[in-house]
Write an enzyme that holds these catalytic residues in place. Structure first.
Site, mmCIF file in Angstrom:
data_model
loop_
_atom_site.group_PDB
_atom_site.id
_atom_site.type_symbol
_atom_site.label_atom_id
_atom_site.label_comp_id
_atom_site.label_asym_id
_atom_site.label_seq_id
_atom_site.Cartn_x
_atom_site.Cartn_y
_atom_site.Cartn_z
ATOM 1 N N ASP A 1 -27.572 -45.265 -10.045
ATOM 2 C CA ASP A 1 -26.220 -45.093 -10.932
ATOM 3 C C ASP A 1 -25.354 -45.980 -10.236
ATOM 4 O OD1 ASP A 1 -24.047 -44.000 -12.284
ATOM 5 O OD2 ASP A 1 -23.491 -43.045 -10.999
ATOM 6 N N LEU B 1 0.792 -0.920 -0.084
ATOM 7 C CA LEU B 1 0.143 0.067 -0.106
ATOM 8 C C LEU B 1 0.752 0.898 -0.337
ATOM 9 C CD1 LEU B 1 -2.961 -1.247 2.561
ATOM 10 C CD2 LEU B 1 -3.100 -0.728 0.067
ATOM 11 N N ALA C 1 3.133 2.533 -2.165
ATOM 12 C CA ALA C 1 3.440 2.775 -3.461
ATOM 13 C C ALA C 1 1.669 3.350 -3.234
ATOM 14 C CB ALA C 1 3.508 1.200 -4.161
#
Ligand code: GDG
Length: 731
Positions: free
Chosen positions: A498, A375, A377
């Site tokens: 199934d 932050l 920067a």
């Protein structure tokens, strides 16, 4: 009304003990500001550790009461917990690993145990605040297990998670003994946010590799629900920095400092003491600048603020020593009576003074070797509004580099490049500085911390809505009661079951998924009921079905509808079919087996399947895509079809599927109760063939299933089948 609960390791307030009692000081962190309007809103709350040990119950009550006035709820940690969970696992294991410093990581089972226990403690604290419909937003690496713990207790809650540090490559993750638990912990959330696309990508890859879960388009498919994964680069409170830098207080500081510094140009660096920040590399680069460009001697200083942190930990103490030594050596060599190359401060400054530093600096030197976002920067960029001058030198390995492409981007380990960037920055023409700053200011202004908060929370709400609208209804208690009543009342029941993934869990070796005793007994009971017609509808070969369940009173569909067998009768083909095509396709599949270790071919009478479940996850998925496009071309106009089901590609005749097979039973049996259970694409054909009155149930989460209901796993399937009223002998 639904509320929002923020959870982070630390509360946005510092509680300190002094001679005259406890002092409460709001913290100025970016997160606290960004979420301020959220947690202070009606009924909302922020849950976290107040930052000091409070053991006396009376004092705990006092802290709790005081924090409640400002919408906060404390989680009190003991000294042992702080040592093992916070300093041990969070900062000694996760922090170095996630920042690519694996060699510094420790792997202490006791620290892991404490980490789990404290996450559980946080979970209880949140649960005491949260209702079933609340939104919970969990922050950062100290609480990776919390989302899953919360999910277990509040299945319906909306849970978001944001990681503030990098998420490393799968290669780093796999070093951790607890990687699977940590990933599963995070997946308790509905939305997982990272600062950059790379971190998000690394996370998805780790989930695929470690947990074997399917991931697609930024989404992880869990059996029960999807988890959305996205990048949300965090911003700052832009206006606050613009105003602070222009404030009377900051101007006052600047005037004072300028009297001392006179015309000296300032290169600024600000960070917490940490081995991830590249502080030593930065000092060497500055020394390199003075060596290679002596014209800067006496004219440029590095103003370096290092905020004390974790300096009781040996690694940090050693780093501090290294920095002290470097600063001492460089200053001793270059200082003059009126100028020091490095102005070094090992302490933190009040906000306005920091703003004055940002304002004064000609260059900001932000060179972490790894940083989630950074932050500082962005704060430097915002503080330059109105001044038009200032150059940002930024490490390409800080998350912020993905957005701030107008900075001078450098590789922090390349000292020559750093020296060159410093020189370029100090020489940069004003109009270029203005242009670059302008672009970056626009970006930092638009994507500020309020936009970040809103984006995350909007996306979280959206992820929940998406889950609800796309998923089939859970087979809940009310439906189950109705199902059981209908079952009992029916004369002619048809049960279409199934096998793999429905009656039985998957096994990496398909031959090992044979029915266990419990399942055989269950099927025997169901089949014995004279009102029941129980059909096992599977993609497996008839030989396997025969061997496993042939002795029971069951009907069978094998190979997705190619073969049929009614109880007590022989197998027969659904219809005559060609098999000559197999000779043509087999060599192609063999080639993929040779190229993909762990994959294999399963040959059935009327189909060929390529299994890649045991291959490397990434390679398997890549080869499957390749093979799929190859097969799409080869099967066009052949009457063949390629089925893609759960790590298997199967080539089979196109006009045969479970749905066509089921038609036989519907036309001959005229059932007055139908229950169909299935877990994958091929079962959708069954569901599609059935009337609306049938109970169609998909196992696992599936967006856009034709089934009316869903259950999470084979375990629930068995529970449901077991609960069907017992066989009515003599009925
Ligand atoms: C994580 C990630 C990610 C610093 N010195 C002073 C001071 N600061 C303030 C800065 C800034 C903050 O501390 C540091 O922010 P970072 O972004 O560098 O890192 P962290 O907050 O420690 O950690 C990081 C962040 O989370 C957000 O997601 O960017 O990558 O590691 O706001 O201004 N503030 C004051 N005096 C100082 O001396 N007042």
């Amino acid at each position: 009304m639904s509320r929002t609960i923020i959870v982070s390791n630390r509360l946005p307030t510092k509680v300190q003990r002094a001679d005259d009692g406890l002092h409460f000081q709001p913290s100025e962190g970016g997160l606290a500001t960004g979420l301020g309007s959220i947690y202070r809103a009606d009924g909302n709350v922020w849950v976290g550790w107040p930052g000091l040990e409070v053991t006396d119950p009376k004092e705990q009550a006092q802290v709790t009461e005081r924090l409640a006035d400002d919408s906060m709820a404390p989680v009190f940690l003991t000294e042992g917990e702080i040592h093992d969970y916070y300093e041990g696992f969070s900062n000694g294991t996760l922090w170095p690993t996630f920042h690519y410093f694996s060699e510094l990581a420790t792997y202490e089972p006791a620290h892991w145990a404490a980490y789990r226990a404290v996450n559980e403690k946080f979970c209880q604290a949140v649960l005491s605040q949260a209702g079933p419909d609340d939104t919970i937003w969990v922050h950062d690496y100290q609480l990776l297990l919390l989302p899953e713990m919360l999910r277990a207790a509040r299945p319906e809650a909306t849970i978001g998670f944001f990681l503030h540090i990098p998420f490393p490559s799968y290669e780093l993750m796999r070093v951790l003994p607890w990687r699977a638990e940590l990933l599963r912990g995070m997946l308790g959330a509905d939305l997982i946010g990272f600062h950059t696309f790379d971190y998000m990508h690394h996370f998805l890859s780790a989930v695929g590799h470690v947990l074997g879960l399917p991931t697609q388009n930024g989404q992880v498919e869990l059996p029960t629900r999807p988890v959305l994964v996205d990048a949300f680069p965090m911003g700052i409170d832009y206006e606050r920095y613009v105003q602070a830098a222009a404030s009377e207080a900051a101007l006052g500081y600047e005037r004072t400092y300028r009297q001392v510094l006179r015309a000296t140009r300032v290169v600024l660096s600000v960070d917490r003491l940490d081995y991830t920040k590249g502080i030593a590399q930065r000092l060497r680069a500055f020394e390199g600048l003075l060596q290679t460009h002596p014209e800067y001697v006496g004219r440029v200083s590095l103003l370096m603020v290092v905020v004390p942190s974790r300096d009781q930990v040996p690694q940090y103490a050693a780093l501090k020593e290294e920095i002290d030594e470097l600063v001492g050596r460089i200053n001793a060599q270059y200082s003059t009576i009126s100028w020091d190359p490095i102005l070094y401060f090992y302490r933190s400054f009040p906000f306005e003074e920091l703003a004055a530093f940002y304002r004064m600096a000609d260059v900001a030197l932000v060179t972490p070797v790894r940083d989630g976002m950074n932050l500082v920067a962005k704060e430097f960029i915002a503080s330059k509004v109105g001044s038009d001058r200032g150059v940002l030198i930024l490490s390409e390995r800080a998350g912020a580099a993905q957005e701030l492409s107008d900075a001078l981007l450098i590789n922090p380990t390349d000292t020559d490049q750093l020296v060159a960037a410093l020189h370029e920055a100090l020489q940069m023409p004003d109009d270029e500085q203005r242009t670059r700053l302008g672009h970056m200011q626009e970006l930092v202004r638009q994507y500020d911390v309020f936009a970040w908060t809103k984006l995350f929370l909007d996306r979280l709400a959206y992820s929940k809505i998406k889950q609800l609208t796309l998923s089939t209804d859970l087979l809940d208690e009310a439906v189950t009661v109705q199902l059981l009543a209908d079952y009992e009342a029916a004369e002619r029941r048809l049960l279409l079951l199934d096998y793999d993934g429905t009656l039985q869990r998957f096994n990496a070796r398909p031959q090992r998924a044979q029915p266990d005793k419990e399942l055989l007994a269950l099927l025997a009971d169901l089949g014995a009921d004279p009102h029941n017609r129980v059909v096992i509808i599977s993609g497996r070969s008839r030989a396997e079905l025969d061997q496993w369940m042939g002795h029971l009173r069951l009907d069978f569909v094998a190979e997705h509808g190619v073969w049929l067998r009614q109880a007590g009768e022989e197998w027969h083909l659904f219809q005559e079919m060609q098999t000559a095509w197999k000779r043509e396709f087999r060599p192609l599949l063999e080639q993929y087996v040779r190229r993909t270790a762990g994959s294999f071919i399963e040959e059935k009478e009327y189909s060929l399947a390529w299994h890649y479940r045991r291959a490397d996850a990434g390679l398997g998925a890549l080869r499957a895509r390749e093979l799929l496009s190859h097969l799409a071309f080869m099967t066009s106009n052949t009457g063949l079809q390629v089925l893609e089901v759960d790590k298997v590609l199967e080539i089979k005749p196109a006009d045969l599927h479970k749905g066509t097979a089921v038609g036989r039973w519907l036309s001959t049996e005229h059932p007055d109760f139908i229950l169909a259970l299935g877990d994958d694409r091929t079962d959708e054909d069954t569901f599609a063939a059935l009337p609306d009155t049938a109970y169609t149930v998909r196992v696992g989460h599936a967006p856009r299933s034709l089934a009316r209901y869903s259950v999470p796993s084979p375990a629930e399937v068995r529970r449901l089948l077991r609960s069907l009223p017992a066989v009515q002998i003599n009925a």
